[in-house]
Each structure stands twice: as structure tokens, then as C-alpha cells.
Motif scaffolding. Structure first.
Motif, PDB file in Angstrom:
ATOM      1  N   GLY A   5      -4.558   5.389  68.274  1.00  0.00           N
ATOM      2  CA  GLY A   5      -5.856   4.754  68.091  1.00  0.00           C
ATOM      3  C   GLY A   5      -5.765   3.330  67.587  1.00  0.00           C
ATOM      4  N   ILE A   6      -4.631   2.972  67.004  1.00  0.00           N
ATOM      5  CA  ILE A   6      -4.443   1.618  66.490  1.00  0.00           C
ATOM      6  C   ILE A   6      -4.411   0.589  67.619  1.00  0.00           C
ATOM      7  CG2 ILE A   6      -1.907   1.615  66.510  1.00  0.00           C
ATOM      8  CD1 ILE A   6      -2.001   0.195  63.807  1.00  0.00           C
ATOM      9  N   ILE A   7      -4.148   1.051  68.842  1.00  0.00           N
ATOM     10  CA  ILE A   7      -4.025   0.123  69.973  1.00  0.00           C
ATOM     11  C   ILE A   7      -4.952   0.476  71.149  1.00  0.00           C
ATOM     12  CG2 ILE A   7      -2.117   1.335  71.144  1.00  0.00           C
ATOM     13  CD1 ILE A   7      -2.487  -2.500  70.703  1.00  0.00           C
ATOM     14  N   ASP A   8      -5.243   1.770  71.341  1.00  0.00           N
ATOM     15  CA  ASP A   8      -6.114   2.176  72.453  1.00  0.00           C
ATOM     16  C   ASP A   8      -6.679   3.571  72.164  1.00  0.00           C
ATOM     17  OD1 ASP A   8      -7.450   2.556  74.790  1.00  0.00           O
ATOM     18  OD2 ASP A   8      -5.726   2.327  76.115  1.00  0.00           O
ATOM     19  N   ASN A   9      -7.862   3.592  71.534  1.00  0.00           N
ATOM     20  CA  ASN A   9      -8.426   4.865  71.102  1.00  0.00           C
ATOM     21  C   ASN A   9      -9.248   5.581  72.165  1.00  0.00           C
ATOM     22  OD1 ASN A   9      -8.488   6.714  68.932  1.00  0.00           O
ATOM     23  ND2 ASN A   9     -10.581   6.132  68.444  1.00  0.00           N
ATOM     24  N   LEU A  10      -9.422   4.949  73.322  1.00  0.00           N
ATOM     25  CA  LEU A  10     -10.121   5.593  74.438  1.00  0.00           C
ATOM     26  C   LEU A  10      -9.407   5.174  75.728  1.00  0.00           C
ATOM     27  CD1 LEU A  10     -12.626   7.355  75.083  1.00  0.00           C
ATOM     28  CD2 LEU A  10     -13.913   5.243  75.441  1.00  0.00           C
ATOM     29  N   PRO A  11      -8.351   5.916  76.110  1.00  0.00           N
ATOM     30  CA  PRO A  11      -7.433   5.447  77.167  1.00  0.00           C
ATOM     31  C   PRO A  11      -7.966   5.535  78.592  1.00  0.00           C
ATOM     32  CG  PRO A  11      -6.727   7.586  76.352  1.00  0.00           C
ATOM     33  CD  PRO A  11      -7.892   7.173  75.495  1.00  0.00           C
ATOM     34  N   ILE A  12      -9.021   4.747  78.849  1.00  0.00           N
ATOM     35  CA  ILE A  12      -9.585   4.659  80.199  1.00  0.00           C
ATOM     36  C   ILE A  12      -8.622   3.933  81.136  1.00  0.00           C
ATOM     37  CG2 ILE A  12     -11.413   3.546  81.559  1.00  0.00           C
ATOM     38  CD1 ILE A  12     -13.333   4.182  79.231  1.00  0.00           C
ATOM     39  N   ASN A  13      -7.996   2.869  80.624  1.00  0.00           N
ATOM     40  CA  ASN A  13      -7.074   2.102  81.478  1.00  0.00           C
ATOM     41  C   ASN A  13      -5.878   2.938  81.918  1.00  0.00           C
ATOM     42  OD1 ASN A  13      -8.424  -0.374  81.723  1.00  0.00           O
ATOM     43  ND2 ASN A  13      -7.755  -1.018  79.693  1.00  0.00           N
ATOM     44  N   LEU A  14      -5.419   3.831  81.047  1.00  0.00           N
ATOM     45  CA  LEU A  14      -4.310   4.710  81.423  1.00  0.00           C
ATOM     46  C   LEU A  14      -4.748   5.626  82.566  1.00  0.00           C
ATOM     47  CD1 LEU A  14      -1.530   5.997  81.120  1.00  0.00           C
ATOM     48  CD2 LEU A  14      -2.419   7.341  79.193  1.00  0.00           C
ATOM     49  N   ALA A  15      -5.978   6.147  82.479  1.00  0.00           N
ATOM     50  CA  ALA A  15      -6.496   7.018  83.536  1.00  0.00           C
ATOM     51  C   ALA A  15      -6.601   6.254  84.861  1.00  0.00           C
ATOM     52  CB  ALA A  15      -7.855   7.572  83.130  1.00  0.00           C
ATOM     53  N   ILE A  16      -7.078   5.005  84.784  1.00  0.00           N
ATOM     54  CA  ILE A  16      -7.189   4.178  85.994  1.00  0.00           C
ATOM     55  C   ILE A  16      -5.802   3.915  86.592  1.00  0.00           C
ATOM     56  CG2 ILE A  16      -7.814   1.887  86.854  1.00  0.00           C
ATOM     57  CD1 ILE A  16     -10.132   1.901  84.815  1.00  0.00           C
ATOM     58  N   LYS A  17      -4.853   3.620  85.715  1.00  0.00           N
ATOM     59  CA  LYS A  17      -3.465   3.382  86.169  1.00  0.00           C
ATOM     60  C   LYS A  17      -2.904   4.621  86.867  1.00  0.00           C
ATOM     61  CE  LYS A  17       1.110   2.119  84.428  1.00  0.00           C
ATOM     62  NZ  LYS A  17       1.938   1.888  83.215  1.00  0.00           N
ATOM     63  N   MET A  18      -3.339   5.800  86.403  1.00  0.00           N
ATOM     64  CA  MET A  18      -2.853   7.059  86.980  1.00  0.00           C
ATOM     65  C   MET A  18      -3.606   7.437  88.250  1.00  0.00           C
ATOM     66  SD  MET A  18      -2.346   9.081  83.345  1.00  0.00           S
ATOM     67  CE  MET A  18      -1.964  10.705  84.012  1.00  0.00           C
ATOM     68  N   GLY A  19      -4.572   6.587  88.657  1.00  0.00           N
ATOM     69  CA  GLY A  19      -5.253   6.806  89.932  1.00  0.00           C
ATOM     70  C   GLY A  19      -6.711   7.201  89.846  1.00  0.00           C
ATOM     71  N   ALA A  20      -7.286   7.219  88.655  1.00  0.00           N
ATOM     72  CA  ALA A  20      -8.676   7.654  88.510  1.00  0.00           C
ATOM     73  C   ALA A  20      -9.656   6.611  89.027  1.00  0.00           C
ATOM     74  CB  ALA A  20      -8.976   7.961  87.041  1.00  0.00           C
ATOM     75  N   THR A  21     -10.662   7.081  89.743  1.00  0.00           N
ATOM     76  CA  THR A  21     -11.755   6.209  90.201  1.00  0.00           C
ATOM     77  C   THR A  21     -13.093   6.680  89.631  1.00  0.00           C
ATOM     78  OG1 THR A  21     -11.927   7.576  92.200  1.00  0.00           O
ATOM     79  CG2 THR A  21     -10.605   5.557  92.342  1.00  0.00           C
ATOM     80  N   ASP A  22     -13.137   7.910  89.175  1.00  0.00           N
ATOM     81  CA  ASP A  22     -14.354   8.514  88.626  1.00  0.00           C
ATOM     82  C   ASP A  22     -13.988   9.103  87.264  1.00  0.00           C
ATOM     83  OD1 ASP A  22     -16.893   9.455  88.386  1.00  0.00           O
ATOM     84  OD2 ASP A  22     -16.690  11.083  89.836  1.00  0.00           O
ATOM     85  N   PRO A  67     -11.961  -1.818  80.157  1.00  0.00           N
ATOM     86  CA  PRO A  67     -11.341  -1.431  81.434  1.00  0.00           C
ATOM     87  C   PRO A  67     -10.911  -2.646  82.250  1.00  0.00           C
ATOM     88  CG  PRO A  67     -13.304  -0.125  81.044  1.00  0.00           C
ATOM     89  CD  PRO A  67     -13.273  -1.182  79.967  1.00  0.00           C
ATOM     90  N   THR A  68      -9.714  -2.607  82.777  1.00  0.00           N
ATOM     91  CA  THR A  68      -9.152  -3.741  83.517  1.00  0.00           C
ATOM     92  C   THR A  68      -9.516  -3.706  84.998  1.00  0.00           C
ATOM     93  OG1 THR A  68      -7.108  -2.471  83.804  1.00  0.00           O
ATOM     94  CG2 THR A  68      -7.199  -4.011  81.952  1.00  0.00           C
ATOM     95  N   LYS A  69      -9.929  -2.542  85.486  1.00  0.00           N
ATOM     96  CA  LYS A  69     -10.332  -2.414  86.879  1.00  0.00           C
ATOM     97  C   LYS A  69     -11.660  -1.661  86.965  1.00  0.00           C
ATOM     98  CE  LYS A  69      -5.691  -2.396  88.933  1.00  0.00           C
ATOM     99  NZ  LYS A  69      -4.727  -1.620  89.744  1.00  0.00           N
ATOM    100  N   LYS A  70     -12.351  -1.846  88.069  1.00  0.00           N
ATOM    101  CA  LYS A  70     -13.628  -1.170  88.259  1.00  0.00           C
ATOM    102  C   LYS A  70     -13.412   0.319  88.494  1.00  0.00           C
ATOM    103  CE  LYS A  70     -16.556  -4.925  89.945  1.00  0.00           C
ATOM    104  NZ  LYS A  70     -17.411  -5.395  91.054  1.00  0.00           N
ATOM    105  N   ALA A  71     -14.290   1.112  87.883  1.00  0.00           N
ATOM    106  CA  ALA A  71     -14.286   2.558  88.096  1.00  0.00           C
ATOM    107  C   ALA A  71     -15.675   3.070  87.748  1.00  0.00           C
ATOM    108  CB  ALA A  71     -13.228   3.234  87.224  1.00  0.00           C
ATOM    109  N   ASN A  72     -16.013   4.215  88.277  1.00  0.00           N
ATOM    110  CA  ASN A  72     -17.284   4.853  87.937  1.00  0.00           C
ATOM    111  C   ASN A  72     -17.095   5.596  86.612  1.00  0.00           C
ATOM    112  OD1 ASN A  72     -19.844   5.973  88.011  1.00  0.00           O
ATOM    113  ND2 ASN A  72     -19.185   7.699  89.283  1.00  0.00           N
ATOM    114  N   ILE A  73     -17.600   5.022  85.524  1.00  0.00           N
ATOM    115  CA  ILE A  73     -17.330   5.558  84.186  1.00  0.00           C
ATOM    116  C   ILE A  73     -18.606   6.100  83.539  1.00  0.00           C
ATOM    117  CG2 ILE A  73     -16.426   5.061  81.881  1.00  0.00           C
ATOM    118  CD1 ILE A  73     -14.873   2.698  83.170  1.00  0.00           C
ATOM    119  N   THR A  74     -18.572   7.366  83.158  1.00  0.00           N
ATOM    120  CA  THR A  74     -19.646   8.002  82.394  1.00  0.00           C
ATOM    121  C   THR A  74     -19.130   8.236  80.984  1.00  0.00           C
ATOM    122  OG1 THR A  74     -20.498   9.143  84.359  1.00  0.00           O
ATOM    123  CG2 THR A  74     -21.165  10.019  82.207  1.00  0.00           C
ATOM    124  N   VAL A  75     -19.775   7.622  80.001  1.00  0.00           N
ATOM    125  CA  VAL A  75     -19.321   7.762  78.612  1.00  0.00           C
ATOM    126  C   VAL A  75     -20.265   8.692  77.863  1.00  0.00           C
ATOM    127  CG1 VAL A  75     -18.787   6.562  76.460  1.00  0.00           C
ATOM    128  CG2 VAL A  75     -18.324   5.448  78.650  1.00  0.00           C
TER     129      VAL A  75
END
Length: 396
Positions: A175-192, A207-215
Motif C-alpha cells: 500500500g505504500i506504493i500502490d494500494n489499488l493495483p489497477i495498473n497491474l490488472a491492465i498489464k495482465m490484460g484486463a480491459t474490464d 491508471p496508465t491505460k484506458k479501461a472500463n473501470i467500475t469502482v
């Protein structure tokens, strides 16, 4: 590809199990799960698809289970100050709380064959304290014999807990560096992406790339992130379920939870009486329009929205301390409000000389003291609107 992203947040993590429960009910499945800290721990259970085991753990959680009786000797876990004192003392003496019991619990809970053969990909975030850098690691990069170690590394909330050492490298909470790892999910191929943000301390990367994100975020206050107890966990699970069902339009409300279309049904049943009482008190349509504008909740009295009624319903419920975790029909909600109002009226509490309460204003409406109420309506608009609601459902 669909991903489930889980933030850190200590004991608030039980809320994520409620979110998972709702997603299961809606038959929403994932290709990827990523998490930080407690989100990494819950994420492992989600990846291996052991829902009932996860619920059982959280519904029986306590400090003894996590840290052992010796570490919490003489500590009342219901007293948050004592908890901070415990962690502070252990940090000063030993460099953080010993988490061996937590490691043993994770070892017992993990089903490694299920985890590694699951069709769901998994990733976590931790922080390499030795080299001062973030570490994002996927399932394929975690040796089977070190899975527990990396989960603990992600969840080592330093300085409360001890740093975790793996192969000579020290790690602390991701959490000290990334407490909600959306970018990791995108890197792993997530679009939704469905992300659960527990509103806990920590950095959330953009987020570094566009994705359909529901928070999904808690609409109500959760337990203190260091307070691990089964009652708090059960409450958090219910709130997580409710908020998720509301987010996907299956239920309604914000602080409170109502069955679908029940705000509309309530509005239809009471709106004529509600507007009539306001007009009776304020006497003229012009004054009523001035009043409604002053509340900042609605533009005019003739067009009261569902959101307006939801706000007044919830504020009334809050005033009368209505339980937040239940799912209500509007009739049940109003019935409980009536019951609580009767109790409130029997309580001989001192009147607040600075601000009138909705209950006091309700009594003034009941007496027909409209001249007196005009001024009070403008002084305490929300309390007045709640009072009108009370009168409408109780006397209308």
C-alpha cells in the motif's frame, strides 16, 4: 478480459468478501484478480474459489487468531487506543508485531493446487524495502513454496507488523506504493475492471491505460483498519454486499439499502401529503419556492425527485439510529422509523437550545404551530424536511 482489483485496508478487508458475495449472486466471473495487502490475501482465496472458507475465516476473526494470545495479553481489542498502544510498544521493542499466527492461518487456508491450477490469473503488490522499489508479481512468478511468504510481504503493514524477509530481501506492505493495483490488472490484460477501494491509507496510482473501470467504495463507515473482530467483520460483509448490489442497480439507496423501485413507491404514496404540509406551514407558494431553493436539495416544490426523497429518508433514518446493514422495503423502513420515533418521544432528553431537532419540529407540526414553524423551517431546513417526513408517514 475481466479483472477484480482489491485494495488494502486491514480489517476493512471483510467488506471485499461482501462484494464477492454480490458478484457471485450476479454470476459475474473474472479472468484476473490483483490485490494489495489484505486485498492480496482475499484475492488468493478468490483465485482458488473458496468462498465459504473465506466467509468462515472473516466471521470468526479476532486478534488471538491472527497474532496469538501472548502478543495480545491484557489488551482489550474493542479499545482502539489500546490497540495502537500494543502495536506501538511492539514496534519499539521488536520492530513490529509478530505475525507467525497469521502465516499459519494462511498456510491452513491456502489450497495451493486449486490456486495454481485455477483459470484465474493472480497478481499482488509489495514493496522491496531493501532496494526501495515496488514489486508487482504474478502467480506464475511466485514459487509454490513461497506463496505464503509473498502474501505476508504484501500485507506487512510496517511499522505495525514486522518486515517480511524473503531470500535476504526485506518487504513491507504494498500500500505504500500502490494500494489499488489497477495498473497491474491492465498489464495482465484486463480491459474490464471491478475495483474495491476500501478508502484506507495508501497511494493509489492513476491508471496508465484506458479501461472500463467500475469502482466500489464503502458508503458507510467501516471498522477501524486495525480492529479485527467478528461482529465488525459481519457488518462489513453486509455493507459490501449491499453497496455492490446498489452499484449494479439491483438495489437502491446510499447509506441505507432499499429494494428496487421502493424509493419511487414511497414517493408516490406520500408526495401529495408531503407537499401539502410544507405549503400549509409556509402559507404561500412563493415562500415555499424560496424555501425549497434555500435547501439546495431541489429546485422547486412541484418537482421533488427520487433523490430528494432518498436524501430525506436516509437523513431521517440516521437521526433515529436505524440499522444500516439491512435491506428494506419502504414500508418496513417507515414502520421502523415510527417505532423509533415513539421511543424518542418517550425519552426525556434535554432540548438543544442551539438547533431544533426533526423530532421537536415534528411535534410542532402536530400541534399546528405553523406561524412559529415558518421561521424554524428557514433556520433548520433539513430538520424541517425530516419533520415533515415524520409527520407524513405517522399522521398522514
Amino acid at each position: 478480459m475481466k479483472a477484480f482489483v482489491l485494495s488494502g485496508g486491514g480489517s476493512k478487508g471483510s467488506y471485499q468478501i461482501g462484494v464477492w458475495k454480490a458478484l457471485r449472486k450476479m454470476h459475474i466471473k473474472f479472468d484476473i484478480v490483483t490485490g494489495t495487502s489484505v486485498g492480496a490475501l482475499n484475492g488468493a482465496l478468490i483465485t482458488q474459489n473458496t468462498y465459504h472458507k473465506a466467509v468462515k475465516i472473516w466471521k470468526n476473526i479476532n486478534l488471538k487468531l491472527l497474532f496469538g494470545s501472548e502478543n495480545i495479553k491484557g489488551i482489550d481489542q474493542n479499545n482502539t487506543l489500546n490497540l495502537y498502544k500494543m502495536y506501538g510498544n511492539n514496534f519499539l521493542k521488536h520492530g513490529g508485531m509478530e505475525v507467525k499466527n497469521l502465516e499459519n492461518l494462511i498456510d491452513k487456508t491456502l489450497q495451493k493446487e486449486k490456486f495454481y491450477h485455477s483459470p484465474i490469473n493472480y497478481g499482488l503488490i509489495t514493496f522491496n524495502l531493501t532496494q526501495k522499489k515496488a514489486v508487482a508479481i504474478e502467480k506464475k512468478g511466485i514459487p509454490k513454496e513461497k506463496l505464503t511468504d509473498y502474501l505476508i510481504a504484501s500485507a506487512s503493514c510496517y511499522p505495525a507488523f514486522k518486515k517480511k524477509e524473503i531470500d535476504g530481501i526485506k518487504y513491507i506492505d504494498g500500500g505504500i506504493i500502490d494500494n489499488l493495483p489497477i495498473n497491474l490488472a491492465i498489464k495482465m490484460g484486463a480491459t474490464d475492471i471491478i475495483a474495491v477501494d476500501l478508502r484506507a491509507p495508501g497511494i493509489k496510482q492513476i491508471p496508465t491505460k484506458k479501461a472500463n473501470i467500475t469502482v466500489i467504495k464503502p458508503n458507510n463507515k467501516l471498522t477501524n483498519f486495525l480492529k479485527f473482530d467478528k461482529d465488525g467483520a459481519k457488518r462489513n460483509i453486509k455493507l459490501g454486499f449491499n453497496d455492490t448490489m446498489k452499484k449494479f442497480g439491483k438495489l437502491e439507496g446510499k447509506k441505507y439499502t432499499f429494494k428496487k423501485n421502493h424509493i419511487t413507491k414511497n414517493k408516490k404514496e406520500i408526495i401529495d401529503t408531503y407537499k401539502y404540509i410544507i405549503l400549509q406551514v409556509l402559507n404561500t407558494k412563493k415562500l415555499a419556492e424560496e424555501f425549497t431553493k434555500s435547501t439546495k436539495l431541489t429546485a422547486n416544490l412541484e418537482n421533488l425527485s427520487n433523490q430528494f426523497f432518498l436524501k430525506i429518508m436516509e437523513e431521517t433514518g440516521k437521526s433515529l439510529k436505524i440499522e444500516e446493514t439491512k435491506i428494506y422495503s419502504y414500508k418496513t423502513f417507515n414502520r421502523i422509523i415510527k417505532k423509533q420515533l415513539k421511543k424518542e418521544l418517550k425519552t426525556k432528553a434535554k432540548k438543544n437550545k442551539i438547533k431544533k431537532s426533526a423530532v421537536e419540529l415534528y411535534q410542532e407540526i402536530k400541534k399546528g404551530n405553523y406561524t412559529k414553524l415558518k421561521k424554524q423551517a428557514f433556520l433548520y431546513p433539513i430538520e424541517f424536511l425530516k419533520a415533515v417526513y415524520l409527520f407524513t408517514i405517522c399522521e398522514g
